[in-house]
Write a protein that holds these residues in place. Structure first.
Motif, mmCIF file in Angstrom:
data_model
loop_
_atom_site.group_PDB
_atom_site.id
_atom_site.type_symbol
_atom_site.label_atom_id
_atom_site.label_comp_id
_atom_site.label_asym_id
_atom_site.label_seq_id
_atom_site.Cartn_x
_atom_site.Cartn_y
_atom_site.Cartn_z
ATOM 1 N N LYS A 246 2.922 7.321 -6.593
ATOM 2 C CA LYS A 246 2.110 8.378 -7.190
ATOM 3 C C LYS A 246 2.693 9.736 -6.780
ATOM 4 O O LYS A 246 2.916 10.616 -7.607
ATOM 5 N N VAL B 243 -0.210 3.288 -11.954
ATOM 6 C CA VAL B 243 0.142 2.861 -10.604
ATOM 7 C C VAL B 243 -0.618 1.592 -10.195
ATOM 8 O O VAL B 243 -0.078 0.716 -9.532
ATOM 9 N N VAL C 191 1.101 -1.559 -10.850
ATOM 10 C CA VAL C 191 2.223 -1.888 -9.959
ATOM 11 C C VAL C 191 1.693 -2.655 -8.755
ATOM 12 O O VAL C 191 2.234 -3.681 -8.334
ATOM 13 N N GLY C 192 0.568 -2.160 -8.204
ATOM 14 C CA GLY C 192 -0.030 -2.846 -7.061
ATOM 15 C C GLY C 192 -0.364 -4.282 -7.420
ATOM 16 O O GLY C 192 -0.093 -5.226 -6.661
ATOM 17 N N SER D 3 0.845 -1.197 0.000
ATOM 18 C CA SER D 3 0.000 0.000 0.000
ATOM 19 C C SER D 3 0.879 1.245 0.000
ATOM 20 O O SER D 3 0.630 2.201 -0.736
ATOM 21 N N SER E 291 -7.171 2.423 -10.877
ATOM 22 C CA SER E 291 -6.275 3.398 -11.509
ATOM 23 C C SER E 291 -7.103 4.481 -12.186
ATOM 24 O O SER E 291 -6.769 5.666 -12.143
ATOM 25 N N PRO F 198 -5.945 2.620 -5.552
ATOM 26 C CA PRO F 198 -5.133 1.408 -5.809
ATOM 27 C C PRO F 198 -4.416 0.938 -4.555
ATOM 28 O O PRO F 198 -4.362 -0.259 -4.276
ATOM 29 N N SER F 199 -3.864 1.874 -3.766
ATOM 30 C CA SER F 199 -3.070 1.433 -2.617
ATOM 31 C C SER F 199 -3.955 0.653 -1.648
ATOM 32 O O SER F 199 -3.576 -0.387 -1.134
ATOM 33 N N VAL G 18 2.596 1.787 -3.532
ATOM 34 C CA VAL G 18 1.655 2.288 -4.546
ATOM 35 C C VAL G 18 1.304 3.742 -4.272
ATOM 36 O O VAL G 18 1.241 4.577 -5.172
ATOM 37 N N LYS G 19 1.124 4.053 -2.974
ATOM 38 C CA LYS G 19 0.718 5.411 -2.610
ATOM 39 C C LYS G 19 1.821 6.402 -2.950
ATOM 40 O O LYS G 19 1.578 7.424 -3.588
ATOM 41 N N THR H 236 9.920 5.009 -1.741
ATOM 42 C CA THR H 236 9.498 3.712 -2.273
ATOM 43 C C THR H 236 10.623 2.682 -2.268
ATOM 44 O O THR H 236 10.397 1.520 -1.954
ATOM 45 N N SER I 250 9.353 -2.250 -10.998
ATOM 46 C CA SER I 250 8.209 -1.363 -11.218
ATOM 47 C C SER I 250 8.530 0.073 -10.794
ATOM 48 O O SER I 250 8.120 1.024 -11.455
#
Length: 1571
Positions: free
Chosen positions: A327, A1267, A1270-1271, A320, A1016, A576-577, A323-324, A359, A1256
């Protein structure tokens, strides 16, 4: 940018020291380099030059001896140190990149050097420790001190300059100071405790016993932490398995702490401690004693488990986060460098809060969390397994000890049956072991579930609880399915035992079935039972597939429920996250819930098992008799025996005194010495077998030393009980048994029911005594065992018993008597040793064995017997009646004082003498036994006991059997066999399964992909809305409403999502069903073909294939094919497809990942290749060591009285401990090998996650994709870690299980008999053969095209209705001739013509159903009498009664309950052998054929019955042709024609009268010998 240590920014002199040296940050950093460089300079030469001659003073075998205090702490600290150095290095690089100017090496160079130095320090330390050279610890000590000081200076400077915990570098430095301080403390502690380095005389330490013992190969407890965590020490074993198989030698013995004895003592102490003084009868609780003995390791394991579970949640959180912040990185990259942070010392300091927003950091953290989580998880598994094995060892020893003390009445009165004991050993202990394995789950799982739900709530709010509740509500359903599964398994088991019983009967009576053409009737009955079994297997398959379906469908359902709810509550989809963290969490939650049902089931079973165990441990024990106190048995509790000695001393005088008093009133004057001469004396004894009804009452007897005492009496008057009472096996109600002191160490005792060990003949006779050739020879001759031994394939080294050859009753009994004779004991008890012997043997045994061998040694012999003719040899006679003594004295005494009894005996003796004469006329029973033994072996020689067809096949396939080919052979997957299995399941099913599987996995990927697109689109949408919002604010227009586009968006994404999920769930159900039913149809077909092939195989096949081997195909192998292969196959395909789909998804999102995949794939290939071979070997070892252990238990339980009489308890305990330890070693290695594999595949999985995350992040920097994807990629990478090891484990399992298919297949290739024949059934006249005329022309017969012919050019002509006798020595081809009439053997030349038709042209069914035969060994099948006489159900009752009347059985059958429908037990055990033979005669008569062949049919019948039979045959078969193959020549003296055979040729052929006149003829000599 130029490289310079302090950086060369304009306008700043980095090297100025105006404010004092220490205030220049760069100088402080340089100072930090000093200790590291110092360490490297000193240690490298030492490490590389090697240790030279300074090796350890103590020679030990493994270089794994770790003995410095604080060893594990040091490893943990060093690992933390390495981690902090990595953080420091990373922080330095990040800060350096934030500097606009030049590179500042001093920000990260010291960290790098520190990392190298820390690694060196641990390598260096490890070498010092294993080579035991503590002087060198000084270097490390100095290093820790220096590092501590330099870091502290740095920290102090930071504090001065107001750099605080809000800056990351301050935190890192503080951590380093603490770690160095602790390491320094550890070093000081080692030096202080052991007095090393600065002290003159250091402490001497000895390595543990286990390491000095070269036999111990299990090093897990002794190796260092890194090796413990990764099972590095197993590498040589597992990789070596590839070259040559792992044998028992290779795995050595167990370390002392894990041996059964150690653990038994621990458990026993915990058990006994619960018996308090106030309340001695209270039953101790097994649970509590288990907790006391093994509680600590379980707690340790649970701790590991909790740590692993908590770390498991790091995965979803990191995803999470990644992904967050990816972005934000995207957005942040554009928004300039406004986040500068502060600068001190002219360098940039990073904020602590920024750390978790990076990240790359998150990716590395995810990797480390995975590695740690997996390590802890495997450690937890390992600890529980080791504890479970220890517990099992302890329980087995406890049960065994109890068995040795069980009271005999318990066994005989049926309170404790053998079956129960076997179940305790085989099932209950394993249940408890498994419970221990799963036990940490019981308390870890609820915590895991609660944590998961909390996290879900934190991510998604209320909607998450809906998803979680779906999972929780379906859990009881899973439990229900699990219990149903257990029930169906029970019923399947019942049917399969039933089927096995029928199959065994068929195989045992196969010859008869073929001769009577009844194979198909019996085959159908097996098929019928198999049908029932398959029905319950179908239910089993259905429930299994439901359970698999639940497991796969629940996460989909949960995700669906959650996101739909989220949509309705929040009016928007998740980001997404959130979405992917939630997905990962659902995957985590499913496992504990799925397992929970299993664990609960095991817990329930464990409760039952403990209940049974405690009942067993509290059952009655044998009384501790007075003489047992003086006993010097070496038992486990050797220390507690010293109480007995005192009693023994004061016992001497009073006994003698009492004896004198007692002897005075006897009738005859005692010689003064005779008081000494009593070996055993019983006074006023009354004994019982429990239940307080006295079996023996008022017993007063004495047994004179060194003389032969005989005990006689009717059946059931208590003779055997008297022996057992003297041995202390019965419960004493009253009175005493006195043993004269020197006698009671051990008594050689031969029980009535012979009891043999699963060992060689020689071991059975010597029974633990030292081997003396001369004595052994004498004993074997006395028992006339030599001829029998010569027949055995390996002489007296042949194994007998369960796994070996089965001997007949007489042979077994003689071996038992031989055992009693061989033991060097003063007293020998023989309980009716003549019961199973014929007259010659018993005479020989009496003369040679008892009178000569035993009496010469002046041993006291007590003999129970029914043979009164031996009373003349007795020195002392005890006559019994109805449980009390009738008379005692010498034969003379009885003759004078009790004339009545003496006369009674005389009449009996006369009767026995008459029997004796009759008996001499017969050929002795022993000859028959030996003959059957020889029959059993002649077949073996042909194909020397091929128990492993695999080996045969291997030899055929490769002649150049060098190493490389065998290794290849061993690592290849048996594709051919798999294909054969699949194809027997049916092509349509295979196609259906494959397509369903692929569809299902594609749908599951589609669901997640759709989720990624949906979420997304959310972020893109919101980004678009945000910009439009900014525009509108700047231009002061009204705000647009964002909800319209979003709502449309959702209404587009949501329905598709729901449809996909529904499709996924249905496909899950369909696939799980197809796999199970594919397995079922394969099992059905394989068993059906196997049964038909085997039943229709030629008789030769059964001669050369051991029965056990055929039965194995029907029991063990069929069971594997029925129940084990389908789930393994399912699991394998599922995990493989999951891994493949995950890798596919990741590669399609980030193609970069493929580059990293190549080395990973290579590593994985090698890991699985090595593991599969080693695992197979270890599995075989585990199986092969388990059998002897179980056998030993059941043997002991059967031979309790013998073992106790011989006083061999200690030896048997020792043997049991050895067997348990061997099996536990194999099992321990097997589970350690599984851990080895799992650790490696888990680390590979972690690397996959790391590379996926790295790829990624890297490709997002260049804006390659959205994004959400990627998750998706990361969630999939996480699932790979869970499934990689399952792929390998299932592969290995499948390989082992496929060998069952291979074995069954090898039988499917056998040739069937040619049932067709060249004539059509319609061409054969209805009533053929009418007259029974037989022409034999130039007949040549052989059993197999490879073998020599057994009949050579035989010519004969038999007129209709003639009675023909055939005789000849054993092996002259008599029986082969009888088989030739039925076309059971290969007739390769010549022909037999019956009533004008050549029998070779007839269909077998027709031929065999029109002739009848009576075989030498009577065969009856379980069922009714009617079924045995006429399985085809074609005859009327009158016909059956008529047949029974002819066979003299009518009255007996009438008396039975049910008459013709009376029950016949398996093998006809409820009738005597003679009666069985008569039934066979009746069976032949029911089938009214004009030709009857009797193959030595009267061998097992007494004279009287035989005479009747002869008459019957003459009258009832007057008009039929009868061919009798004679065992005793006088049976064919009345025949019309006699054929004498020799070596497959006809020697004499004429009427018996004519033949008798030729005095030198063969027939005449036979008759002479037989008279």
């Amino acid at each position: 940018m130029a490289l310079s240590f302090c950086g060369s920014d304009e306008g700043i002199n980095a090297y100025s020291v105006e404010n004092g040296v220490l205030n220049n940050g760069c100088f402080v950093d340089a100072l930090n380099l000093v200790p590291h460089v110092f360490l490297l300079f000193i240690t490298f030469p030492i490490l590389f030059i090697g240790w030279g001659s300074q090796s350890s003073k103590v020679q030990i075998h493994h270089n794994t001896w770790l003995h410095f205090p604080g060893h594990n702490l040091r490893w943990i600290l060093t690992f933390s140190l390495l981690f902090v150095h990595v953080c420091e290095f990373a922080e330095g690089i990040v800060s350096n990149n934030r500097m606009m100017g030049t590179n500042h090496l001093h920000l990260y160079m010291p960290a790098f050097m520190g990392f190298v130095a820390a690694t060196t320090s641990v390598v260096y330390y490890h070498n010092i420790e294993t080579s035991n050279f503590p002087k060198l610890l000084l270097v490390l000590f100095i290093y820790w001190v220096l590092a501590f000081i330099t870091k502290s200076i740095k920290l102090w400077k930071y504090a001065e300059y107001k750099v605080g915990p809000q800056h990351l570098r301050f935190c890192i430095t503080a951590l380093l100071v603490i770690l160095y301080g602790l390491l320094m403390a550890v070093e000081v502690n080692v030096i202080r405790v052991r007095k090393y380095v600065f002290f003159a005389n250091p402490q001497k330490v000895k390595p543990p016993e286990d390491l000095q013992d070269l036999g111990v190969r299990f090093l897990q407890p002794f190796v260092n932490l890194l090796s413990k965590a990764t099972y590095w020490w197993m590498n040589p074993l597992i990789i070596g398995a590839h070259k040559r198989p792992i044998e028992l030698k290779k795995i050595g013995k167990l370390p002392i702490a894990m041996r059964a004895l150690t653990n038994y003592l621990r458990l026993k102490d915990a058990y006994e401690d619960q018996r308090t003084a106030e309340d001695p009868d209270r039953a101790p609780s097994i649970w509590r004693s288990m907790y006391r003995a093994f509680g600590r390791p379980i707690l340790l394991s649970s701790t590991f488990r909790y740590l692993a579970d908590l770390l498991g949640f790091a995965g979803p959180l990191c995803i999470s986060g990644i992904v967050k912040y990816l972005k934000d990185d995207d957005d942040g990259a554009t928004s300039g460098k406004e986040t500068m942070g502060e600068t001190y010392f002219n360098v940039h300091f990073m904020h602590s809060s920024k750390l978790l927003q990076n990240t790359s950091v998150l990716a590395v953290l995810l990797f480390l969390a995975l590695i740690l989580q997996r390590t802890f998880l495997q450690a937890s598994y390992y600890v529980t397994i080791e504890t479970g094995i220890n517990l099992r060892g302890a329980l087995l020893a406890m049960i065994y000890n109890k068995i040795l003390r069980l009271s005999t009445s318990n066994m005989s009165m049926g309170e404790m049956t053998l079956g129960q004991i076997n179940n305790l050993v085989a099932i209950e202990t394993n249940q408890l072991m498994w419970f221990l394995f799963l036990c940490p789950n019981l308390w870890a799982m609820p915590v895991q579930i609660v944590m998961g739900v909390i996290l879900l709530y934190y991510l998604l709010g209320w909607s998450a609880l809906v998803g979680a509740s779906v999972i929780v509500l379906l859990a009881p359903l899973q439990y229900l399915i699990a219990t149903k599964l257990a029930d169906t398994q029970k019923s399947t088991l019942e049917h399969s035992t039933d089927r096995l019983k029928k199959t065994t009967e068929i195989l045992k009576g196969i010859k008869l079935l073929k001769l009577y053409a009844w194979e198909n009737i019996f085959c159908d009955s097996v098929e019928e039972t198999r049908g029932k079994e398959l029905t319950s297997l179908k239910t089993f398959a259905f429930y299994t597939s439901l359970s698999i379906f639940m497991n796969a469908a629940i996460p989909i359902a949960a995700v669906l429920a959650t996101f739909v709810m989220h949509h309705f509550i929040n009016k928007t989809g998740p980001t997404p996250s959130e979405a992917f963290a939630a997905l990962a969490l659902f995957h985590i939650l499913v496992t504990p819930l799925f397992l929970l049902s299993t664990v609960v089931r095991f817990a329930v079973k464990a409760l039952v098992s403990v209940q049974k165990l405690s009942e067993f441990l509290q059952s009655d024990e044998i009384g501790d008799d007075s003489w047992r106190n003086g006993d010097i048995s070496v038992s486990f509790e050797a220390g507690k025996k010293h109480l007995g000695a005192t009693k023994a001393i004061n016992r001497k005088q009073p006994i003698r005194y009492q004896m004198d008093n007692y002897e005075q009133p006897t009738r005859r004057q005692m010689r003064p010495t005779e008081t000494e001469d009593v070996a055993v004396k019983v006074s006023n004894g009354s004994f019982t077998w429990g239940s307080n009804l006295s079996t023996l009452s008022d017993i007063n007897i004495r047994i004179p030393t060194g003389q032969l005492t005989m005990i006689v009496g009717q059946v059931g008057c208590g003779k055997s009980s008297l022996l057992l009472a003297m041995l202390g096996e019965m419960q004493t109600i009253d009175g005493r048994v006195y043993w004269s002191n020197k006698n009671r160490y051990s008594v050689a005792y031969a029980a009535q029911k012979s009891w043999l060990l699963n060992a060689t003949v020689e071991e059975n006779i010597t029974f633990g005594s030292p081997f003396s050739k001369q004595r052994y020879k004498a004993v074997i001759d006395a028992c006339s065992l030599q001829p029998d031994i010569d027949l055995l394939p390996f002489g007296d080294q042949t194994e007998i018993g369960e796994r070996g050859i089965n001997l007949s009753g007489g042979q077994r009994q003689r071996i038992c008597v031989a055992r009693a004779l061989y033991q060097n004991t003063n007293i020998v008890f023989l309980d009716d040793p003549f019961s199973a012997l014929d007259i010659h043997l018993s005479d020989h045994l009496m003369q040679e064995g008892i009178l000569k061998f035993l009496q010469d040694d002046k041993r006291t012999v007590v003999l129970v017997t029914h043979k009164l003719q031996y009373l003349i040899h007795a020195d002392w006679i005890i006559a019994m009646k109805d449980g009390s003594i009738l008379r005692e004295g010498t034969l003379k005494d009885i003759q004078t004082h009790d004339v009545e009894l003496y006369d009674h005996w005389k009449t009996l003796m006369n009767r026995q003498d008459q029997e004796l004469e009759k008996d001499i006329q017969q050929d002795s029973q022993t000859m028959l036994e030996r003959k059957t033994l020889r029959r059993a072996f002649y077949s073996r020689e042909a194909k020397n006991q091929i128990d492993d067809e695999d080996e045969e096949e291997e030899v055929e396939e490769e002649d150049d059997d060098n190493l490389s080919t065998t290794t290849n052979r061993r690592s290849k997957i048996p594709w051919k066999v798999c294909w054969c299995y699949m194809s027997s399941g049916g092509f349509f099913m295979v196609f259906l399964m494959v397509s369903c599987k692929l569809l299902k996995h594609s749908v599951i990927v589609a669901i997640d992909y759709w989720l990624a697109l949906w979420t997304s689109s959310k972020t893109n949408q919101s980004a678009a809305n945000a910009t439009s919002l900014a525009d509108s604010i700047s231009s002061n227009t009204t705000l647009p409403t964002p909800s319209i586009s979003e709502a449309q968006n959702d209404s587009y994404y949501l329905p598709v999502f729901i449809i996909l999920c529904a499709a996924g769930i249905t496909l899950c159900l369909i696939t799980s069903l197809t796999v199970e039913f594919l397995g079922l149809s394969a099992a059905t077909n394989l068993h059906h073909n196997l049964l038909n092939k085997i039943i229709h195989a030629p008789i030769r096949f059964f001669d050369i294939t051991p029965l056990g081997q055929i039965l194995n195909r029907f029991s063990a192998d069929t069971n594997i094919i029925d129940q084990h292969i389908p789930p393994t196959l399912e699991s394998l395909t599922r995990s493989t497809l999951l891994c493949l789909s995950a890798i596919g998804v990741i590669s399609s999102i980030t193609p970069m990942f493929l580059i990293a995949l190549v080395p990973l794939a290579v590593a994985f290939y090698f890991i699985q290749k090595y593991f599969r071979v080693a695992s197979k070997d270890l599995q075989d070892l585990d199986d092969s060591t388990q059998l002897p252990l179980l056998c030993h238990f059941s043997e002991t339980a059967e031979g309790l009285t013998t073992i106790r009489a011989f006083r061999h308890e200690a030896r048997f305990k020792q043997r049991m401990l050895e067997l348990t330890d061997t099996n536990n070693t194999a099992y321990l290695f097997l589970s350690a090998a599984n851990r080895w594999l799992e650790v490696r595949t888990d680390y590979l999985g972690a690397v996959i996650v790391l590379t996926a995350a790295g790829a990624s992040i890297w490709s997002l920097r260049y804006g390659l994709h959205s994004v959400g994807l990627v998750g998706l990629g990361l969630t999939y990478a996480l699932t790979v870690t869970n499934y990689l090891n399952w792929v390998v484990r299932n592969l290995a399992d499948l390989e082992v299980q496929m060998s069952a298919v291979k074995k069954v297949n090898s039988f499917l290739s056998t040739e069937s008999e040619n049932y067709e024949g060249s004539m059509d059934t319609s061409q054969v006249p209805e009533n053929w053969p009418q007259d029974g005329e037989i022409k034999i022309q130039g007949l040549c017969v052989r059993y197999d095209p490879m073998l020599k012919p057994v009949l050579k050019h035989v010519n004969a002509y038999i007129k209709p209705g003639q009675k023909v006798g055939i005789c000849g020595r054993t092996g002259s081809g008599k029986s082969s001739l009888s088989l030739a009439f039925f076309n059971m053997v290969d007739i390769f030349e010549g022909k037999i013509i019956i009533d004008g038709i050549d029998i070779c042209k007839l269909p077998l069914q027709t031929l065999r159903s029109r002739l009848s035969i009576i075989l030498q060994d009577p065969v009856l099948f379980s069922g009714s009498i009617r079924f045995n006489l006429d399985p085809e159900r074609t005859c009327t009752d009158d016909r059956l009664w008529e047949a029974l009347e002819i066979a003299q059985l009518k009255n007996m059958v009438k008396a039975l309950p049910g008459g013709l429908d009376a029950v016949v037990t398996e093998g006809g055990e409820n009738f005597s052998v003679g009666q069985r033979q008569l039934f066979c005669l009746a069976r032949a008569f029911v089938r009214k054929s004009s030709i009857l062949i009797m193959d030595e049919a009267t061998a097992s019948i007494d004279m009287a019955t035989e005479n009747i039979l002869q008459k019957v045959v003459m009258t009832a078969f007057a008009d039929r042709t009868v061919v009798t193959i004679a065992h005793r020549v006088h049976t064919i003296l009345t025949a019309d024609l006699v054929i004498v055979m020799k070596r497959g040729n006809i020697l004499e052929y004429d009427k018996p009268e004519t033949l008798l006149e030729q005095e030198d003829g063969m027939f005449a000599s036979f008759v002479k010998a037989d008279m």
